[in-house]
Enzyme design. Sequence first.
Site: not given
Ligand SMILES: O=C([O-])CC(=O)C(=O)O
Ligand SMILES: [Mg+2]
Length: 537
Positions: A94, A147, A165, A236-237, A259-260, A296, A398
């Site tokens: 991760y 992203r 994830k 996600e992203d 999630d973000d 976020a 991150n």
């Molecule tokens: O993946 C991770 O560490 C946390 C997250 O969702 C991101 O930064 O997009």
């Molecule tokens: Mg993310």
Amino acid sequence: MKIRNKGFEVLSDGKHNKSVAFTREERELYGLRGLLPYSTVSQDVQVKRIMDGLKRKSTDIERYILLSLLHDRNEKLFYRVVTEYIEEVMPIIYTPTVGQACKEFSNNFKRTRGFYITPEDKGEISKILDNWPEDYVKVIVVTDGERILGLGDLGANGMGIPIGKLELYCACAGIHPHQCLPVMLDVGTNNDELLDDILYLGYPFKRLQGEEYFELVDEFVQAVQEKYPKALIQFEDFLTPNAYTLLNKYKDKVLCFNDDIQGTAAVALSGVYASTRITGIPFKDLKVMFLGAGSAATGIADLMVAAYMKEGLSKEEAHRQLWFVDVNGLVVEGRGDLMEHNLPYAHSHEQLGFEEAINAIQPHILIGATGVGGTFTQTVIEKMTALNDRPVIFALSNPTSKAECTAEQAYEWSDGKAIFASGSPFDMVNYKGQEFKPGQGNNAYVFPGIGLGAIICNAKNIPDELFLVAAKTLSDLVSDEDIDAGALYPKLKEIRNLSLEIAVAVADKAYELGIAKNQKPHNLRKFITDYMFNPEY
Ligand SMILES: O=C([O-])CC(=O)C(=O)O
Ligand SMILES: [Mg+2]
């Protein structure tokens, strides 16, 4: 365990393979005699072999590859390793290492994992989804790679994120591996470096955009509703504007969340709740400044509004406690460059730069979600320290290279006063002879438990209340001992239990709200515990 195959087929089936842990009887039964070395060993010994192997590697990306090959070869052993050594292994599968793994995804590609959809599949997504061999998918993590963490557009190389994830879903919340589906909606990339790279494996064209893009996502979401009607979709992203458009389109109709926006919001809110146990400042009085106005940051702010309103503030009062600074300075009324999700936080105020804004607004808490490393400078941390006995600093971007400041900087520049949490992990810091434990304010603390709770009760959708209850549950699980050490989150090694408790609270809330489609079990905690995947043979 039922295995129908024989011989090498058994050994190359990662779901069932136990390799040298197959007993004499199993070797006889499955036609394995002669195919393995003499010794039959316990899973514990196999775990030791892997951990020794990890130590011998000299870089984290090599460790990532070792673990990913193990995942292919022997699923249970992989999850035993991750579960038992979560503190050592999470930074590899991760953030931060998964960031590098995504950058090198095409270079290191070996065995395929997950599901790829491109614009060429338009009109046929439902049909190709039948190629997926599992009938009972419960959790889908989908990205379009635009992203990836704070690393930008990585195209199909972003597949590392859904894979990582979902590995956490299984390890941290005991979701069964065969019920997980990582999906790459590969609509192309605008990253020219990738388009020019002969090794790049994605759809080698510029990104599909506008209506055609949303049609393709919609076809995917509808196909999932048909084939896996009980599955949770975790977005996600995605790039912020698309992330919001998709969330607003699906959040009331489909079992899904972003999630973000929402996972990060719950984990940050939990950290904010916990911080009040250290600072003594009542939650409803907290003034928060965000650096960065992407998904976020606004996600956290939106959830905080809901949390303030629970404490009796009006919506307008709640908005007034939350201030944003972006690349163009303080977000204020009348600025012509704001996106819709920023507007509630554009207050009437003179336009100021970041540092002047800290002086003028005097926040208790600073939350960085910029995707740009080093933006919390020494001056910024010193200003926060001048204003607060215990300034609360979240550097959430991150991977580690994008953190707004490091843990060491936060403690040093605040002379040991900062209460610090970051999205990616930092080691303990020794400052002037004292040990400081930075918290990891990463959505990994909440998404596995929220997902588990949602699928257990077969929730219709996931309203804000479920994220609020997850945040509260997590913050209540921070021990007094952790609080005394300045930590805002429980220890990572407790994650399976934390996820269980979050799942119980989330499912309970879903029943209370009348959005759970499954009948409520007599003993919810036991029901969830019994469901959870156990990686022991
Ligand atoms: O993946 C991770 O560490 C946390 C997250 O969702 C991101 O930064 O997009
Ligand atoms: Mg993310």
